[in-house]
Design a protein around this motif. Sequence first.
Motif, PDB file in Angstrom:
ATOM      1  N   PRO C 229       0.823  -1.214   0.000  1.00 31.53           N
ATOM      2  CA  PRO C 229       0.000   0.000   0.000  1.00 31.53           C
ATOM      3  C   PRO C 229       0.854   1.260   0.000  1.00 31.53           C
ATOM      4  CG  PRO C 229      -0.041  -1.055   2.165  1.00 31.53           C
ATOM      5  CD  PRO C 229       0.675  -2.003   1.239  1.00 31.53           C
ATOM      6  N   PRO C 230       0.324   2.353  -0.525  1.00 31.07           N
ATOM      7  CA  PRO C 230       1.110   3.585  -0.660  1.00 31.07           C
ATOM      8  C   PRO C 230       1.538   4.139   0.684  1.00 31.07           C
ATOM      9  CG  PRO C 230      -1.212   3.987  -1.136  1.00 31.07           C
ATOM     10  CD  PRO C 230      -1.052   2.499  -1.022  1.00 31.07           C
ATOM     11  N   VAL C 231       2.691   4.763   0.698  1.00 34.17           N
ATOM     12  CA  VAL C 231       3.191   5.415   1.900  1.00 34.17           C
ATOM     13  C   VAL C 231       2.637   6.838   1.878  1.00 34.17           C
ATOM     14  CG1 VAL C 231       5.237   6.027   3.204  1.00 34.17           C
ATOM     15  CG2 VAL C 231       5.266   4.024   1.678  1.00 34.17           C
ATOM     16  N   PRO C 232       1.701   7.138   2.769  1.00 34.98           N
ATOM     17  CA  PRO C 232       1.040   8.444   2.657  1.00 34.98           C
ATOM     18  C   PRO C 232       1.931   9.588   3.084  1.00 34.98           C
ATOM     19  CG  PRO C 232       0.247   7.268   4.587  1.00 34.98           C
ATOM     20  CD  PRO C 232       1.234   6.359   3.929  1.00 34.98           C
ATOM     21  N   GLY C 233       1.634  10.744   2.522  1.00 33.79           N
ATOM     22  CA  GLY C 233       2.230  11.992   2.996  1.00 33.79           C
ATOM     23  C   GLY C 233       3.701  12.167   2.715  1.00 33.79           C
ATOM     24  N   THR C 234       4.284  11.399   1.820  1.00 29.81           N
ATOM     25  CA  THR C 234       5.694  11.591   1.506  1.00 29.81           C
ATOM     26  C   THR C 234       5.877  12.915   0.762  1.00 29.81           C
ATOM     27  OG1 THR C 234       5.526   9.258   0.949  1.00 29.81           O
ATOM     28  CG2 THR C 234       7.700  10.291   0.727  1.00 29.81           C
ATOM     29  N   ALA C 235       6.811  13.742   1.255  1.00 26.91           N
ATOM     30  CA  ALA C 235       7.088  15.001   0.567  1.00 26.91           C
ATOM     31  C   ALA C 235       7.711  14.714  -0.801  1.00 26.91           C
ATOM     32  CB  ALA C 235       8.041  15.850   1.406  1.00 26.91           C
ATOM     33  N   VAL C 236       7.292  15.470  -1.761  1.00 27.79           N
ATOM     34  CA  VAL C 236       7.831  15.297  -3.117  1.00 27.79           C
ATOM     35  C   VAL C 236       9.072  16.161  -3.269  1.00 27.79           C
ATOM     36  CG1 VAL C 236       7.344  15.566  -5.565  1.00 27.79           C
ATOM     37  CG2 VAL C 236       5.517  14.865  -4.003  1.00 27.79           C
ATOM     38  N   PRO C 237      10.241  15.573  -3.527  1.00 29.72           N
ATOM     39  CA  PRO C 237      11.451  16.374  -3.693  1.00 29.72           C
ATOM     40  C   PRO C 237      11.419  17.104  -5.045  1.00 29.72           C
ATOM     41  CG  PRO C 237      11.928  14.080  -4.169  1.00 29.72           C
ATOM     42  CD  PRO C 237      10.486  14.137  -3.739  1.00 29.72           C
ATOM     43  N   PRO C 238      12.126  18.246  -5.144  1.00 23.07           N
ATOM     44  CA  PRO C 238      12.127  18.994  -6.405  1.00 23.07           C
ATOM     45  C   PRO C 238      12.462  18.124  -7.616  1.00 23.07           C
ATOM     46  CG  PRO C 238      13.154  20.303  -4.691  1.00 23.07           C
ATOM     47  CD  PRO C 238      12.865  18.946  -4.088  1.00 23.07           C
ATOM     48  N   ALA C 239      13.400  17.198  -7.445  1.00 22.28           N
ATOM     49  CA  ALA C 239      13.809  16.381  -8.591  1.00 22.28           C
ATOM     50  C   ALA C 239      12.646  15.565  -9.148  1.00 22.28           C
ATOM     51  CB  ALA C 239      14.953  15.450  -8.195  1.00 22.28           C
ATOM     52  N   ALA C 240      11.648  15.296  -8.293  1.00 23.84           N
ATOM     53  CA  ALA C 240      10.501  14.511  -8.756  1.00 23.84           C
ATOM     54  C   ALA C 240       9.447  15.368  -9.433  1.00 23.84           C
ATOM     55  CB  ALA C 240       9.891  13.760  -7.576  1.00 23.84           C
ATOM     56  N   THR C 241       9.706  16.692  -9.525  1.00 28.84           N
ATOM     57  CA  THR C 241       8.721  17.582 -10.158  1.00 28.84           C
ATOM     58  C   THR C 241       9.219  18.107 -11.502  1.00 28.84           C
ATOM     59  OG1 THR C 241       9.585  19.568  -9.087  1.00 28.84           O
ATOM     60  CG2 THR C 241       7.905  18.331  -7.867  1.00 28.84           C
ATOM     61  N   LEU C 242      10.192  17.406 -12.053  1.00 28.17           N
ATOM     62  CA  LEU C 242      10.712  17.842 -13.349  1.00 28.17           C
ATOM     63  C   LEU C 242       9.857  17.352 -14.519  1.00 28.17           C
ATOM     64  CD1 LEU C 242      14.544  17.475 -12.706  1.00 28.17           C
ATOM     65  CD2 LEU C 242      13.321  19.596 -13.204  1.00 28.17           C
ATOM     66  N   GLY C 243       8.842  16.556 -14.208  1.00 26.52           N
ATOM     67  CA  GLY C 243       7.991  16.036 -15.274  1.00 26.52           C
ATOM     68  C   GLY C 243       7.378  17.106 -16.157  1.00 26.52           C
ATOM     69  N   PRO C 244       6.667  18.076 -15.569  1.00 25.87           N
ATOM     70  CA  PRO C 244       6.051  19.099 -16.417  1.00 25.87           C
ATOM     71  C   PRO C 244       7.037  19.831 -17.343  1.00 25.87           C
ATOM     72  CG  PRO C 244       5.020  19.111 -14.268  1.00 25.87           C
ATOM     73  CD  PRO C 244       6.183  18.153 -14.186  1.00 25.87           C
ATOM     74  N   PRO C 245       8.181  20.325 -16.825  1.00 20.38           N
ATOM     75  CA  PRO C 245       9.088  20.973 -17.792  1.00 20.38           C
ATOM     76  C   PRO C 245       9.640  19.997 -18.844  1.00 20.38           C
ATOM     77  CG  PRO C 245      10.043  20.979 -15.566  1.00 20.38           C
ATOM     78  CD  PRO C 245       8.623  20.566 -15.434  1.00 20.38           C
ATOM     79  N   LEU C 246       9.917  18.777 -18.441  1.00 18.32           N
ATOM     80  CA  LEU C 246      10.418  17.790 -19.411  1.00 18.32           C
ATOM     81  C   LEU C 246       9.364  17.575 -20.503  1.00 18.32           C
ATOM     82  CD1 LEU C 246      12.840  15.866 -19.840  1.00 18.32           C
ATOM     83  CD2 LEU C 246      11.554  14.118 -18.609  1.00 18.32           C
TER      84      LEU C 246
END
Lengths: 410, 410, 410, 410
Positions: C229-246
Amino acid sequence: MALSVAETPDFPYAADEVQCSSDAHWLSVAKQIALSLRETAVARERQGEPPLAEIKLLRESGLLALLNPQAAGGAGASFTDSFRVVRILARADTNVAQLLSYHYLLSHVAYGRALPEQRAELHRRSVAERWFWGGASNPRDAFPVLTREGDGFRLNGRRNFASNAAVADRITVRVLFENEVLLLAVPNPREGVVHGHDWDAFGQKLTESGSIEFRNVRIERDHILGDFPPVPGTAVPPAATLGPPLHQLYFVNFYLGTAEGALSEAKEYVLTSAKPWQTSGVSAASADPYTLEHYGTLDADLRASLALADVAAAEIETAIARGPALTQAERDAAAATVYAAKVHSTRTALDITSRIFDLMGARATAGRYGFDRFWRNIRTHTLHDPLAYKAREVGNFALNGRITPDPLYS
Amino acid sequence: MALSVAETPDFPYAADEVQCSSDAHWLSVAKQIALSLRETAVARERQGEPPLAEIKLLRESGLLALLNPQAAGGAGASFTDSFRVVRILARADTNVAQLLSYHYLLSHVAYGRALPEQRAELHRRSVAERWFWGGASNPRDAFPVLTREGDGFRLNGRRNFASNAAVADRITVRVLFENEVLLLAVPNPREGVVHGHDWDAFGQKLTESGSIEFRNVRIERDHILGDFPPVPGTAVPPAATLGPPLHQLYFVNFYLGTAEGALSEAKEYVLTSAKPWQTSGVSAASADPYTLEHYGTLDADLRASLALADVAAAEIETAIARGPALTQAERDAAAATVYAAKVHSTRTALDITSRIFDLMGARATAGRYGFDRFWRNIRTHTLHDPLAYKAREVGNFALNGRITPDPLYS
Amino acid sequence: MALSVAETPDFPYAADEVQCSSDAHWLSVAKQIALSLRETAVARERQGEPPLAEIKLLRESGLLALLNPQAAGGAGASFTDSFRVVRILARADTNVAQLLSYHYLLSHVAYGRALPEQRAELHRRSVAERWFWGGASNPRDAFPVLTREGDGFRLNGRRNFASNAAVADRITVRVLFENEVLLLAVPNPREGVVHGHDWDAFGQKLTESGSIEFRNVRIERDHILGDFPPVPGTAVPPAATLGPPLHQLYFVNFYLGTAEGALSEAKEYVLTSAKPWQTSGVSAASADPYTLEHYGTLDADLRASLALADVAAAEIETAIARGPALTQAERDAAAATVYAAKVHSTRTALDITSRIFDLMGARATAGRYGFDRFWRNIRTHTLHDPLAYKAREVGNFALNGRITPDPLYS
Amino acid sequence: MALSVAETPDFPYAADEVQCSSDAHWLSVAKQIALSLRETAVARERQGEPPLAEIKLLRESGLLALLNPQAAGGAGASFTDSFRVVRILARADTNVAQLLSYHYLLSHVAYGRALPEQRAELHRRSVAERWFWGGASNPRDAFPVLTREGDGFRLNGRRNFASNAAVADRITVRVLFENEVLLLAVPNPREGVVHGHDWDAFGQKLTESGSIEFRNVRIERDHILGDFPPVPGTAVPPAATLGPPLHQLYFVNFYLGTAEGALSEAKEYVLTSAKPWQTSGVSAASADPYTLEHYGTLDADLRASLALADVAAAEIETAIARGPALTQAERDAAAATVYAAKVHSTRTALDITSRIFDLMGARATAGRYGFDRFWRNIRTHTLHDPLAYKAREVGNFALNGRITPDPLYS
């Protein structure tokens, strides 16, 4: 400037007579003044004197009384006539066009607010004494405050920008009196009215738009326009909110007159002074294919902008003629047309005053021509209120049928 | 299209009545047809049938006889009226607006070239038999050749583009006869007149602008307009060279009508179908600050372009009214105004028909709306002649007071 | 299209080798495919078949595995390489360039979310079985819902737009499971996965971007990427937010490739088919002064936009290489560069794909050339998210050092 | 200017280190000078003194010897380094950036024409004596004439524009000697070398670009660069024709540096001085949606233009490195890239320097800020040679693979 009046009997955009029914006499008067102003425009800007000689020229020409009723000795001309006059003057000197525009606007507001007997007297004296009007109503500062003193009043306060005021005979000023906003017409000069002479923008240098301070200035009942004591809570009818679009349409006209003047100077220069480029294969600058195309494109933009300004003038005249019957929707429709003209003319004038140099070439940057004044003047005044918000109102009216209320700007 | 006539009783640009003195009846007729055409525009383009139903609509409406004199049974309306009618139709269907424009143009040229008795007869029959006119005069091909045969003539040749011809009752065609250029009005259909039905541009798909071939077509004296044998070497007076600007002003009007239609559809869509962007902070697409500003900017451009088109119409009417007294300078001045309107309207229409999508968003690209047809239609027809050369002529007139002669394009 | 590959061995914008260190082999492969796609682009669009043949071409070329690690049998190339490949394909067919872009993007997101062992397995199978990836994650619809059933799960829901999905081997889809958002990789075809085949935009017609419905689709644990099951509430690091610009940078590259293709076709046409205008005074269209200037201006715009796209690629690569050490400020700086490239390339591509016709003239609108497809494709896809909001983020970063958070668009 | 260095430690466009391998030391030196120049830019322009203090600053910084070989005591930096230095200086003062650009250019031409032993000596003395170079080679005037006298020569003639010459230690000048064009390096000051001090353009006021007259100036053999007597009819290899593109690329860089400076000042002003508009609904000017979007759009244009300038620099460096092996096609390709950058940067810089005011509002026109200097400087220098002809060459290269020969401008 090297070119004499004799060499340039007219600006090339002389379609005034064709497209409107303006009073030919006043257009002719305006053209004479424009030709004279053009002669000295560069020198006058460099000297930077207060525009006393320029206002004298306007005063003697009769143009100050253009809009006053014939019964009061004025010319009884239409707003459309005054737009044309302002446009013509702007071809040569945008400073003078602005001075005259604000004179028309500020006096019009004063007449409108005055009681009937006040209005008649103001018209009469304004014509007879050839008053030049100014104002101190920049809405982004706090109001000066009026207080009672004996049988009269005292005025105290300061405004950062006061159009025409330093050289005016009467200064309109919005003041706060016991929670009510009143409009005054203050004589000038007058004890306690202190002009900052601190206008130092890079354009419209001769417009005397600096600060004003009222230091315990004695004010009489007669200086208060309209009812006193004020009648509180009166609803403002749509017809009384035509000031901002009327105001903006003067701007439109002096922007476009400036663009006409800039393009006219470029034409003169191309025909008399520019050299063809070495790889152009033509023997005269006026035959260069790029000069022809670019000139044509700018000319087309300017013609479109002028045509829209004329449509806006007709709509504003119609709205004014409707008087108290004017509905909010009609008022907003007229305002939207003016603001569309504002948006278009601003872009057109900025573009033309910068791109004329591409037509003329490097030597046209010489200081003696002063051709940069067109851009500097336009760039300075077109910041009066932000263009994006005018475009927003045009879109708002088109999409939603309304204009965001803003007492002094829309 | 999903929207019904009932939901959209009018296009938003309904200032027609205010700004001109056009005959209200015909504008109303045009609007009715436009609303009907809008309903079916997408489906009709997809089907790609020859525009027989559309021409039937025009025929039954009386619009084909709008410009014929009242004495001949026509409406006796002005060119300005016809520009308005064309503009209104273009809001819904640029194809039909083009068909009607060429009908007016080609018949006008025929009437102008005809001898007085021919002209009267053509007017009479055109009205009575509700002729739809076409032409085969694309100037970039070689002329078809007319030769004598017995008491008549034979015509042979080919044109790559023939406006309206495949669906016309009369086809005007410039032909070569023993070194002289003659103008014919050829009945259609007729033996030997072969239509290529090969128009396949990505825009204006329903305009039947394909090729035509004349295979030994029998021609009578009556089909030859004007003197026969031709009187050689007659100087062409300026009034006889108003065809190209008149022609171009029809284009201007259907370009602008198309832009009006595109912006009108965008408004409808924003108000009924668009969603606000998630980071906009507003609850309706019609309140988005960028949508408002961009719509306002496009609206201002369109208003300016429309205003210039109206000025051009007034100048052309004046020039036509001058008749033989028209000087070359007056003719070129009117032409320059039209070409300025051409330059401005082309850019405006291209810009608006592409940028409306920014107002509407991604889902507006769905095939069922067919909103791309506005750009495709404008992009196709605005290539009729190169815009840079029209801008050159505007510049040439402004700088040098002349327009490069080009019998069919300037 | 009439032009054969032999006649046009290369597109004119072949600076790829000079300006970057891309793997020459893959660029060459892409060029071969582009030349082949160009041959059939018009016919394929007209037929409107699902892009099975196109995907087969990509599959056989090895380009589907371009970004997979060499250890898994992939080419191990850089994102920069993939941008170049996409750009080259777009010169001939923007549909195929989009298909491949989304394949790279969607699989990249899947690999990123997968647990290490899942990731290795996905890489291995994706290469070995030459998977083509699709997705159903349009963020403007409600999430499909995942529920438990026995030892597995069931998926139900619908998305209006699903990129590549109808022709994909694996479909990524964001789903809601007990208040947590999970990412699945669903095999396709599969029972209950129903494709609407209802994509009908006027551009990008071959991209199969229609709707998808999940009707009680059986889902296994293995299809869930990442922890379960998913681990709730994990903070998203900046490196994981590069999807939209990519994501957006792939768009930038296929917009610019399309513009390159459009300008390249215009060049070919001007050199082989266009005629000089009659009053131009030159003997070849390619010597027309306006054609030269306008072509040069468009070319300069395109070069600038390409140069910025390359700068953005370098910044994105650097940001990705930073990994977990990437700060929010660094991430936003890279994103701002990409969004600046988005803003610039969108305007450039819209402008070029519309203005090429001014270079070519009227006959270039013939249906057999299909030159309007460039504008239609660009106009359709550039509406993916509103341009004004991307410009806003560029300004927001420049002025305030931040970008408005928007998980899927900025 | 009110803003102190301490408040603004850097301009916002500080990506120099990231995107190129420039020598960090010299960029740092340039930034220090720029910050100092920014402090005094308005006051110095108003005073209008010859730029002696500015040149002293450059002299003491070591930047005058940036391009001289290390063997001669110079920094041995690359042209790319010098472009960066010029760009950085232009952020604060375009006058100084132009002075330094012409110093690099004119000395480079002198070194290139000199015989090996002359070249070594010129490098050595230029570094040791910290020469500042000027020139008098405006190609649109007649050549000065060199005649023999005794063991030396006499020079007579006049040039209307002489860059840097009035404040230079050595002046390069093209002269006519018995039908051959020679290049001289004339010491300054020197008897008979008379400076007009008549530069009075409205921009680049401190550049000392006025006229020069040679009144029987004594010239020695050593002042003649290269062979004497000249070897007639030597073919000029492509590598020797890189002067014009190199020249133009300096322009590109100081145009873009100026645009960076203008946008940087606008940012500073928006953050510290601008007020939100009354109907904006936001509490800070930096949150206004239009300010954000417009800033973002200008920022995107500038980034694209900068990226293209860097691509052009790389191409020019490559072309120079090819030396005698450089083909005409390679030379023209590099030149076309530079001219594309010229076209793009000119439009970008004109646009940004005019539109920054829309971001800042009316009070930013106050004379004490001097923000109009950015537009005046750009508008003046971008007329050096007509932009349309540069665009023509870009198009000519793209379409026809060649550039119209023009020894000094293309």
